[in-house]
Write a protein that holds these residues in place. Structure first.
Motif, PDB file in Angstrom:
ATOM      1  N   PHE A 367       0.837  -1.206   0.000  1.00 46.89           N
ATOM      2  CA  PHE A 367       0.000   0.000   0.000  1.00 46.89           C
ATOM      3  C   PHE A 367       0.870   1.254   0.000  1.00 46.89           C
ATOM      4  O   PHE A 367       0.652   2.185  -0.779  1.00 46.89           O
ATOM      5  N   LEU A 370       2.664   1.685  -3.420  1.00 44.14           N
ATOM      6  CA  LEU A 370       1.750   2.016  -4.520  1.00 44.14           C
ATOM      7  C   LEU A 370       1.198   3.429  -4.410  1.00 44.14           C
ATOM      8  O   LEU A 370       0.978   4.104  -5.429  1.00 44.14           O
ATOM      9  N   LEU A 371       0.946   3.873  -3.174  1.00 39.57           N
ATOM     10  CA  LEU A 371       0.192   5.112  -2.981  1.00 39.57           C
ATOM     11  C   LEU A 371       1.041   6.272  -2.480  1.00 39.57           C
ATOM     12  O   LEU A 371       0.502   7.317  -2.113  1.00 39.57           O
ATOM     13  N   ARG A 374       0.284  10.218  -2.880  1.00 40.13           N
ATOM     14  CA  ARG A 374      -1.095  10.485  -3.283  1.00 40.13           C
ATOM     15  C   ARG A 374      -1.795  11.317  -2.216  1.00 40.13           C
ATOM     16  O   ARG A 374      -1.795  10.954  -1.028  1.00 40.13           O
ATOM     17  N   LEU A 377      -4.273   9.762   0.416  1.00 39.69           N
ATOM     18  CA  LEU A 377      -3.794   8.741   1.344  1.00 39.69           C
ATOM     19  C   LEU A 377      -3.406   9.380   2.659  1.00 39.69           C
ATOM     20  O   LEU A 377      -2.543  10.254   2.720  1.00 39.69           O
ATOM     21  N   ILE A 391      -8.459   7.712   4.517  1.00 44.70           N
ATOM     22  CA  ILE A 391      -8.663   8.368   3.228  1.00 44.70           C
ATOM     23  C   ILE A 391      -9.051   9.819   3.496  1.00 44.70           C
ATOM     24  O   ILE A 391      -9.952  10.100   4.281  1.00 44.70           O
ATOM     25  N   ILE A 448      -5.706  -2.256  -6.058  1.00 40.53           N
ATOM     26  CA  ILE A 448      -5.409  -0.931  -5.516  1.00 40.53           C
ATOM     27  C   ILE A 448      -4.635  -0.106  -6.544  1.00 40.53           C
ATOM     28  O   ILE A 448      -4.889   1.096  -6.720  1.00 40.53           O
ATOM     29  N   ARG A 452      -5.692   3.474  -8.062  1.00 41.01           N
ATOM     30  CA  ARG A 452      -4.763   4.610  -8.029  1.00 41.01           C
ATOM     31  C   ARG A 452      -4.695   5.271  -9.410  1.00 41.01           C
ATOM     32  O   ARG A 452      -4.776   6.493  -9.521  1.00 41.01           O
ATOM     33  N   PHE A 457      -7.236   7.819  -5.345  1.00 38.01           N
ATOM     34  CA  PHE A 457      -6.402   8.274  -4.237  1.00 38.01           C
ATOM     35  C   PHE A 457      -5.808   9.657  -4.518  1.00 38.01           C
ATOM     36  O   PHE A 457      -4.877  10.086  -3.873  1.00 38.01           O
TER      37      PHE A 457
END
Length: 458
Positions: A367, A370-371, A374, A377, A391, A448, A452, A457
């Motif tokens: 997670f 990947l995020l 963002r 996030l 979130i 996810i 994204r 996100f």
């Protein structure tokens, strides 16, 4: 007198919607004819009292491991279900139940090996001093019994919980569960303490512990001033309904020590955090090195076979038994005990405590990777295979419950099942069966990544 608070406004009356719940009032437009027929059939028999998950409910017909399958054979990855902790349709649990059903299944007021075999094995998993157990049918019953035992032993009535706690559905337990948010009043002998703000901030751990000590002392003082005293502090050891708050390990030990000095007990609610879920220890209170007096368990104990228990210090049970009696027709029945023992077999033989930590870390690392960067996030929090992901709004300035639900729904559309948590429903809640593998995690993370790229996100 209204419930007493410490560090948080009194809960607002009025029904609080279930995070990720189907809204019966909006009708069934856009759903398949088969789904509509099942929903209407459900309404005619069950009414709308019992909630459904998802805007497009799923018709589950079978399961295997961390997977559920609908009537059309669609394979859903279950990233949420902690009841079937050793996997859906677990063969070892199934065989143990079938074997016992072929022998006998009656109440525990006869001498039976099954309940004693399991009791001895369960108690061996607890620290010295937590050496007695009574069996129930659910976590709700367990918490109800534990609160009653604490009242008798302490001689007090007051109870302290966290600000958005959920502990079950009996009259007593629901009255100390502010997360219901209903017009049914909370107990007058209840004090609530806000923990979310400090356990999700960037405050140093020692300062977090100091702030929480101050808040709980204030709650104890108010209960004493109101004439209730303190019978128990009842804490979910992963603080699931508060938004999944595993941090500042040790603060629960502080609260236990303060509760004892105030004349009360610590009830560790392990319905969510128990049975190796956190990856650090078999029970959540052990992560905090807390001196628990009573421990309540349920949900994953029988992998779907209803059963629960209260583990307690002998003196507490002796005091309770001296003035009343407790029996439960189905609590500790042989079939449930065989199912529960099979669950322990699976956790131990398959190394699921270690797997919960390894795979939980793998998911969270995925997670974060990947995020990264963002704006929507927020904080990622986890202990083992219990994960909460905040979130935020597009500019990152505030919680975004609608954005959280949009992610939950978008994952459901990709056959991935998670849910939401927290007082405002703005935290993604990922809590898969303990048998969840890195291959399962890769499927979740791929979805996810898709979201994204679609801008979910920010």
């Amino acid at each position: 007198m209204s419930n007493v608070d410490a560090g948080v406004p009194a809960p607002v009356a009025g029904r609080k919607g279930l995070a990720n719940g189907f809204d019966f009032s909006k009708g069934t437009a856009g759903l398949s004819p088969d789904t509509v027929a099942l929903i209407e059939r459900r309404k005619r028999t069950l009414g709308t009292l019992g909630p459904l998950f998802y805007n497009r409910p799923i018709h589950v017909v079978r399961g295997s491991g961390a997977h559920l399958f609908d009537a059309d054979g669609v394979d859903y990855l279950d990233c949420y279900n902690n009841v079937a902790c050793v996997g859906h349709a677990n063969a070892h649990v199934r065989e143990a139940v079938a074997d016992q059903l072929a022998k006998q299944d009656t109440h525990s007021r006869y001498l039976q090996d099954e309940v004693l075999d399991y009791a001895e094995r369960l108690l061996a998993l607890f620290p010295e001093g937590l050496d007695r157990v009574s069996f129930t049918n659910s976590g709700s019953e367990s918490n109800d019994l534990a609160l009653r035992m604490a009242r008798v032993y302490s001689g007090h009535q007051g109870v302290v919980v966290t600000a958005n706690a959920y502990h079950g559905i009996t009259a007593l337990v629901s009255s100390v569960s502010p997360s219901f948010g209903t017009a049914i009043p909370l107990a007058p002998f209840l004090a609530t303490v806000e923990v979310h703000d400090v356990l999700t901030g960037d405050m140093p751990a020692d300062r977090v512990r100091a702030v929480l000590r101050e808040r709980f002392v204030a709650a104890f003082r108010k209960l004493h001033d109101a004439g209730y005293g303190v019978s128990a502090v009842l804490l979910d050891q992963i603080f699931s309904s508060d938004g999944v708050l595993p941090g500042a390990q040790g603060w629960v030990a502080d609260v236990a020590d303060m509760a004892h000095r105030a004349g009360g007990l610590l009830i560790a609610d392990e319905v969510q955090s128990g049975f190796a879920r956190t990856g650090d220890a078999f029970w959540g209170f052990q992560r905090h090195h807390a001196d628990a007096d009573l421990v309540t368990i349920g949900k994953p104990m029988g992998n779907g076979i209803p059963t629960g228990a209260v583990v307690y210090k002998a003196a507490i049970g002796d005091a309770f038994a001296a003035c009343t009696r407790y029996f439960n027709t189905f609590g500790g029945n042989p079939v449930s005990m065989r199912a529960a023992e099979a669950v322990l077999d699976e956790i131990e033989s398959r190394g699921l405590l270690k797997q919960a930590k390894t795979v939980g870390d793998y998911i969270c690392d995925g997670f974060a990777s990947l995020l990264a960067g963002r704006p929507k996030l927020g904080q990622i929090r986890h202990a083992g295979m219990f994960i909460g992901i905040d979130i935020r709004s597009d500019d990152g300035s505030r919680p975004d419950p609608a954005g959280t639900q949009a992610i939950v729904d978008a994952l459901r559309d990709r056959d991935i099942l998670i849910s939401a948590s927290g007082a405002d429903g703005s935290a993604l809640k990922v809590r898969p069966p303990l048998v969840f593998t890195t291959a399962d995690a890769d499927r979740l993370l791929a979805a996810i990544g898709e979201l994204r790229d679609l801008g979910y996100f920010g």
